[in-house]
Design a protein around this motif. Structure first.
Motif, short mmCIF file in Angstrom:
data_model
loop_
_atom_site.label_atom_id
_atom_site.label_comp_id
_atom_site.label_asym_id
_atom_site.label_seq_id
_atom_site.Cartn_x
_atom_site.Cartn_y
_atom_site.Cartn_z
N ASP A 46 37.49 48.74 48.78
CA ASP A 46 36.18 48.16 48.49
C ASP A 46 36.08 47.62 47.07
O ASP A 46 35.52 46.55 46.84
CB ASP A 46 35.06 49.16 48.79
CG ASP A 46 35.16 50.47 48.03
OD1 ASP A 46 36.15 50.69 47.30
OD2 ASP A 46 34.24 51.30 48.19
N ASP A 50 35.19 43.76 45.89
CA ASP A 50 34.14 43.47 44.91
C ASP A 50 34.68 42.66 43.74
O ASP A 50 34.02 41.73 43.26
CB ASP A 50 33.50 44.76 44.40
CG ASP A 50 32.66 45.46 45.46
OD1 ASP A 50 32.29 44.83 46.48
OD2 ASP A 50 32.38 46.66 45.27
N GLU A 51 35.88 43.01 43.25
CA GLU A 51 36.50 42.28 42.14
C GLU A 51 36.76 40.83 42.53
O GLU A 51 36.52 39.91 41.74
CB GLU A 51 37.81 42.95 41.71
CG GLU A 51 37.62 44.26 41.00
CD GLU A 51 38.94 44.99 40.76
OE1 GLU A 51 40.01 44.48 41.16
OE2 GLU A 51 38.88 46.09 40.17
N GLU A 54 33.46 38.90 42.63
CA GLU A 54 32.98 38.64 41.27
C GLU A 54 33.79 37.54 40.59
O GLU A 54 33.23 36.68 39.89
CB GLU A 54 33.01 39.93 40.42
CG GLU A 54 32.40 39.76 39.05
CD GLU A 54 30.98 39.20 39.05
OE1 GLU A 54 30.67 38.37 38.17
OE2 GLU A 54 30.18 39.59 39.92
#
Length: 64
Positions: A46, A50-51, A54
């Motif tokens: 997860d 997310d990285e 972003e």
């Protein structure tokens, strides 16, 4: 406690992309994944998802 790892199918669905696009992202190293289990199934953590998201937002901000 939420889930920590997702399958490629789940990640592809959440990003609204095809499995071939998902595999290309992994092959190019744009999103990190690991192969686990006897059949070497790919999993995306997860945090790595997310990285990636972003980074894509940041690239979009820079290109605007």
């Amino acid at each position: 406690m939420g889930r920590k790892f997702y399958t490629l199918d789940e990640v592809a669905e959440s990003l609204s992309i095809s499995m071939s696009q998902m595999r290309a992202l992994i092959k190019r190293g744009e999103i990190e994944g690991i192969q686990i289990g006897g059949r070497s199934q790919w999993r995306i953590e997860d945090v790595k998802l997310d990285e990636y998201i972003e980074r894509m937002y940041e690239e979009q901000r820079r290109s605007s």
